[in-house]
Design a protein around this motif. Structure first.
Motif, PDB file in Angstrom:
ATOM      1  N   LYS A 251      -6.021   7.927   2.286  1.00 24.73           N
ATOM      2  CA  LYS A 251      -5.870   6.553   1.824  1.00 24.73           C
ATOM      3  C   LYS A 251      -5.472   5.633   2.972  1.00 24.73           C
ATOM      4  O   LYS A 251      -5.879   4.471   3.027  1.00 24.73           O
ATOM      5  CB  LYS A 251      -4.847   6.474   0.682  1.00 24.73           C
ATOM      6  CG  LYS A 251      -5.431   6.795  -0.687  1.00 24.73           C
ATOM      7  CD  LYS A 251      -4.502   6.362  -1.799  1.00 24.73           C
ATOM      8  CE  LYS A 251      -5.124   6.562  -3.173  1.00 24.73           C
ATOM      9  NZ  LYS A 251      -6.268   5.652  -3.405  1.00 24.73           N
ATOM     10  N   SER A 252      -4.658   6.127   3.874  1.00 23.22           N
ATOM     11  CA  SER A 252      -4.265   5.317   5.030  1.00 23.22           C
ATOM     12  C   SER A 252      -5.474   5.020   5.911  1.00 23.22           C
ATOM     13  O   SER A 252      -5.608   3.913   6.440  1.00 23.22           O
ATOM     14  CB  SER A 252      -3.184   6.037   5.838  1.00 23.22           C
ATOM     15  OG  SER A 252      -1.994   6.161   5.085  1.00 23.22           O
TER      16      SER A 252
ATOM     17  N   GLY B  26       0.859   4.386   4.913  1.00 27.07           N
ATOM     18  CA  GLY B  26       0.196   3.294   4.221  1.00 27.07           C
ATOM     19  C   GLY B  26       0.317   1.961   4.906  1.00 27.07           C
ATOM     20  O   GLY B  26       0.065   0.912   4.295  1.00 27.07           O
TER      21      GLY B  26
ATOM     22  N   THR C  62      -7.530   2.303  -6.342  1.00 23.56           N
ATOM     23  CA  THR C  62      -8.213   2.119  -5.070  1.00 23.56           C
ATOM     24  C   THR C  62      -8.046   0.668  -4.642  1.00 23.56           C
ATOM     25  O   THR C  62      -7.410  -0.129  -5.336  1.00 23.56           O
ATOM     26  CB  THR C  62      -9.709   2.497  -5.192  1.00 23.56           C
ATOM     27  OG1 THR C  62     -10.302   2.499  -3.895  1.00 23.56           O
ATOM     28  CG2 THR C  62     -10.465   1.503  -6.069  1.00 23.56           C
TER      29      THR C  62
ATOM     30  N   ASP D  21      -3.780  10.798   6.762  1.00 24.44           N
ATOM     31  CA  ASP D  21      -3.802  10.534   5.328  1.00 24.44           C
ATOM     32  C   ASP D  21      -5.082   9.794   4.938  1.00 24.44           C
ATOM     33  O   ASP D  21      -5.409   8.758   5.517  1.00 24.44           O
ATOM     34  CB  ASP D  21      -2.590   9.690   4.941  1.00 24.44           C
ATOM     35  CG  ASP D  21      -2.557   9.359   3.459  1.00 24.44           C
ATOM     36  OD1 ASP D  21      -2.151  10.232   2.683  1.00 24.44           O
ATOM     37  OD2 ASP D  21      -2.968   8.242   3.088  1.00 24.44           O
TER      38      ASP D  21
ATOM     39  N   GLN E  14       1.237   4.203  -2.883  1.00 28.19           N
ATOM     40  CA  GLN E  14       0.992   5.630  -2.626  1.00 28.19           C
ATOM     41  C   GLN E  14       2.163   6.487  -3.113  1.00 28.19           C
ATOM     42  O   GLN E  14       1.972   7.582  -3.634  1.00 28.19           O
ATOM     43  CB  GLN E  14       0.782   5.874  -1.133  1.00 28.19           C
ATOM     44  CG  GLN E  14      -0.577   5.435  -0.601  1.00 28.19           C
ATOM     45  CD  GLN E  14      -0.708   5.744   0.876  1.00 28.19           C
ATOM     46  OE1 GLN E  14      -0.041   5.136   1.712  1.00 28.19           O
ATOM     47  NE2 GLN E  14      -1.561   6.680   1.208  1.00 28.19           N
ATOM     48  N   GLU E  15       3.357   5.950  -2.931  1.00 23.40           N
ATOM     49  CA  GLU E  15       4.566   6.690  -3.273  1.00 23.40           C
ATOM     50  C   GLU E  15       4.850   6.682  -4.770  1.00 23.40           C
ATOM     51  O   GLU E  15       5.262   7.709  -5.343  1.00 23.40           O
ATOM     52  CB  GLU E  15       5.759   6.063  -2.532  1.00 23.40           C
ATOM     53  CG  GLU E  15       7.082   6.776  -2.716  1.00 23.40           C
ATOM     54  CD  GLU E  15       7.213   8.013  -1.865  1.00 23.40           C
ATOM     55  OE1 GLU E  15       8.079   8.840  -2.182  1.00 23.40           O
ATOM     56  OE2 GLU E  15       6.447   8.163  -0.891  1.00 23.40           O
TER      57      GLU E  15
ATOM     58  N   TYR F 238       0.805  -1.211   0.000  1.00 24.70           N
ATOM     59  CA  TYR F 238       0.000   0.000   0.000  1.00 24.70           C
ATOM     60  C   TYR F 238       0.850   1.278   0.000  1.00 24.70           C
ATOM     61  O   TYR F 238       0.642   2.182  -0.809  1.00 24.70           O
ATOM     62  CB  TYR F 238      -0.935  -0.010   1.211  1.00 24.70           C
ATOM     63  CG  TYR F 238      -2.231   0.717   1.004  1.00 24.70           C
ATOM     64  CD1 TYR F 238      -3.347   0.050   0.529  1.00 24.70           C
ATOM     65  CD2 TYR F 238      -2.366   2.067   1.300  1.00 24.70           C
ATOM     66  CE1 TYR F 238      -4.563   0.699   0.350  1.00 24.70           C
ATOM     67  CE2 TYR F 238      -3.564   2.730   1.135  1.00 24.70           C
ATOM     68  CZ  TYR F 238      -4.662   2.039   0.656  1.00 24.70           C
ATOM     69  OH  TYR F 238      -5.852   2.690   0.483  1.00 24.70           O
TER      70      TYR F 238
END
Length: 440
Positions: free
Chosen positions: A374-375, A359, A309, A372, A300-301, A296
């Motif tokens: 997404k986290s 993440g 997603t 964050d 993200q990076e 994850y």
């Protein structure tokens, strides 16, 4: 990668751990030199296999800085190792004078349990009580930290400390779905319909690696789609006898082989490694990847060219998952006191909060500090899975050497060199041999 004598109920791991962190523990106050005397001119040799861009890699890099700042005169000698490298050589290395002081190692009966039974890992029980690890980690997270005299997880002495959670999920390339005119699926029927539509457009939908752990986790996910908790306890905890030709594994083997025939999974996947799988998804070459939360932070990076997603596997109540890998201290470690201090730092709120915002799935973070978006999504999905008793461990855990057995079996399904029934016979043999060896 791999992955229990307790009650079948798996608590809401992340939520409980985050709440427990608010109570405070000794983990925020690592000692300056541990119990081994002067820290002057000492070196802590550390091995782990997390990528630098992963959530864990970022967190452990910061932990090394924190450790050196709080231990004047001590240097950390970090040696990056591959997962497969440690998996295959740990027993030999830890029985030599080349053992590191602390290392990341795979949890489960076949890995940490086997090394504990062989006397190669230090008993951390006293340190766990003294430093508050037993309070900071929820009971379900402690499952993979403890092993009995047979090397079976869930009870006995502490031989490792997990400091993150993990689970297998589905990653979606949203742009690829949009281009194909397909909605992100929310049911298994929608999922297979999406696979079929991509395949009919000559797009292989599922990115996986049959040469290492990813493909076997898809196979296990399919078995779990037909399973109840009692089946998992029988297979993982030796609570009865597993029928490898029962509905769970039969469905998994037949469906996996069928997905290859239909073009949902490429036959070339038999020779693909996990890293190559991940790089392909990052490069936008596949619309779907089924793998773990350990990717994850890296996604993200590194994913810059498309929107993505993730979700739990559609229709499943259970998925491969557990606490994360363990910090273990080899019995031949020359600096055990420093190793214990380093573990303490990785359990501190500062490092746990960084893990969560990068993440990862932290186990002792401040929930309010995870900002964050997404986290938050990652952790919420983990909470959903764990709250429905859905952490089902990993298929290679039950028996020593079972990882290679699983890799080989799933490769045969991909290649079509063995029928599903023949593959299930191959999986049953070593499992039942180990069952006999431990006296069940």
């Amino acid at each position: 990668m791999v992955k229990v004598g307790r009650s079948a109920a798996v608590a809401a791991v992340a939520a409980m751990a985050l709440a427990l962190a608010a109570c405070g523990s000794s983990t925020d106050k690592p000692s300056a030199g541990g119990s081994g005397g002067s820290a002057e001119s000492r070196t802590l040799t550390l091995w782990h296999y997390e990528g630098a861009d992963s959530a864990m890699g970022k967190a452990w890099a910061e932990a090394i800085k924190e450790f050196e700042a709080s231990h004047p005169g001590v240097k950390v000698k970090f040696e990056e190792k591959g997962f497969e490298q440690i998996q295959k050589t740990a027993g030999m290395v830890l029985n030599s004078d080349q053992a590191p002081d602390i290392m990341e190692y795979n949890k489960g009966n076949a890995t940490a349990g086997l090394l504990s039974k062989q006397g190669l890992l230090s008993d951390l029980s006293e340190e766990a009580a003294k430093r508050g690890w037993d309070k900071a980690l929820s009971p379900s997270l402690q499952t993979t930290a403890k092993y009995d005299e047979r090397g079976i997880m869930g009870s006995g002495k502490w031989y490792g400390v997990p400091n993150y959670g993990e689970y297998v999920m589905v990653y979606y390339n949203k742009d690829a779905f949009k281009k194909a005119g397909i909605e992100i699926p929310t049911t298994f029927e929608e999922f297979t319909a999406a696979l079929d539509k991509f395949a009919k457009e000559d797009v292989t939908p599922i990115d996986t690696g049959g040469a290492e752990y990813p493909a076997q986790q898809i196979f296990y996910m399919l078995a779990l789609s037909k399973a109840q908790r009692a089946w998992v306890d029988t297979f993982q905890l030796y609570k009865g006898k597993t029928d490898f030709h029962g509905p769970e594994f039969t469905y998994a083997a037949q469906t996996f082989a069928d997905w290859v025939k239909k073009g949902y999974i490429s036959k070339d996947a038999a020779g693909i490694k996990a890293e190559d799988m991940g790089v392909s998804f990052i490069g936008g070459k596949f619309p779907i990847m089924i793998s773990g939360s350990w990717w994850y932070g890296r996604f993200q990076e590194q994913i810059k060219d498309f929107d993505w997603t993730s979700s739990l596997f559609p229709g499943n109540k259970m998925a491969p998952g557990s606490s994360g890998n363990l910090w273990v201290v080899p019995e031949k470690s020359k600096n055990k006191d420093l190793a214990y201090d380093f573990i303490d730092i990785t359990m501190s709120k500062k490092i746990q909060n960084l893990l969560g915002n990068s993440g990862g799935v932290p186990v002792a973070a401040d929930a309010a500090a995870i900002s964050d978006p997404k986290s938050k999504e990652l952790i919420e999905n983990f909470n959903t899975l764990s709250s429905q008793d859905g952490l089902a461990f990993y298929p290679d855990w039950p028996a020593p050497g079972y990882y290679d057995v699983m890799v080989s079996g799933v490769q045969e399904l991909i290649n079509g060199s063995k029928t599903p029934d023949q593959v299930l016979d191959e999986l049953a043999g070593p499992y039942n041999d180990n069952l006999a060896d431990i006296g069940n």
